[in-house]
Write an enzyme that holds these catalytic residues in place. Structure first.
Site, PDB file in Angstrom:
ATOM      1  N   CYS A 143       6.869   3.056 -16.068  1.00 26.24           N
ATOM      2  CA  CYS A 143       5.673   3.882 -15.914  1.00 26.24           C
ATOM      3  C   CYS A 143       4.453   3.193 -16.526  1.00 26.24           C
ATOM      4  O   CYS A 143       4.564   2.146 -17.155  1.00 26.24           O
ATOM      5  CB  CYS A 143       5.877   5.227 -16.607  1.00 26.24           C
ATOM      6  SG  CYS A 143       7.182   6.232 -15.867  1.00 26.24           S
ATOM      7  N   HIS A 193       1.354   8.513 -17.408  1.00 25.61           N
ATOM      8  CA  HIS A 193       1.539   9.606 -18.361  1.00 25.61           C
ATOM      9  C   HIS A 193       0.990   9.239 -19.731  1.00 25.61           C
ATOM     10  O   HIS A 193       0.672   8.091 -20.014  1.00 25.61           O
ATOM     11  CB  HIS A 193       3.008  10.026 -18.453  1.00 25.61           C
ATOM     12  CG  HIS A 193       3.962   8.945 -18.858  1.00 25.61           C
ATOM     13  ND1 HIS A 193       3.973   8.372 -20.116  1.00 25.61           N
ATOM     14  CD2 HIS A 193       4.963   8.345 -18.160  1.00 25.61           C
ATOM     15  CE1 HIS A 193       4.942   7.472 -20.176  1.00 25.61           C
ATOM     16  NE2 HIS A 193       5.551   7.430 -18.993  1.00 25.61           N
TER      17      HIS A 193
END
Length: 171
Positions: free
Chosen positions: A146, A123
């Site tokens: 992430c 992301h």
């Protein structure tokens, strides 16, 4: 199949051989594989065995060394996964879901009586983070596991990577 070439002793692409994300988007290319190297802090997109875009200085989980084992360990997974979903409305600028945990990850966590966690993504930056060239990305590891890139990089990755793309994350 494309990732088989990525797992072997492949010669690294020189910067002059990589067309770059913006040009790959302009040409309408689609990535068929992703290779993340945690120690080198790189994310490479491949099409037909060639690197089409390289992103450097990626951010990882707060505790980046080692494979993610349990929910809350702040580690980024290592291994072979798939991009399994797209989320245009995430808490960060766009996100592509990674199929962590796999069966092995779940079994290991269960053996230890813990949850493996989940919701691991590639992301952009947190929504609300200043989006300008002088401050393109939070300059340290800040995610819960992430892989984070700048918003501009995420815009390119979003356009180049479809659901179903294989991803290898190396230590």
């Amino acid at each position: 199949m494309a990732l088989l070439a990525l797992t072997g002793c492949q010669t690294a692409a020189s910067e002059s051989e990589i067309i770059g994300g913006a040009e790959a988007v302009a040409k309408g290319l689609t990535a068929d594989a992703i290779l993340v190297d945690k120690s080198d802090r790189t994310l490479d997109l491949y099409a037909d065995g060639k690197v089409i875009a390289r992103y450097t200085g990626i951010q990882l989980g707060d505790d980046p060394v080692g494979h993610k084992r349990f929910q809350g360990d702040e580690r980024t997974p290592e291994g072979r996964y798939t991009i399994d979903r797209r989320n245009p409305n995430s808490i960060a600028h766009l996100s592509l879901g990674i199929s962590y945990p796999n069966a092995e990850d779940r079994a290991y966590a269960e053996e230890h009586g813990l949850s493996p966690g989940g919701d691991i993504f590639i992301h952009g930056q947190l929504n609300g983070w200043p989006d300008n060239p002088a401050v393109s990305a939070i300059p340290y590891d800040w995610t819960d596991g992430c892989i984070a890139v700048s918003n501009g990089e995420m815009d390119e990755i979003w356009q180049l990577v479809p659901v179903g793309t294989e991803i290898i994350i190396r230590p």
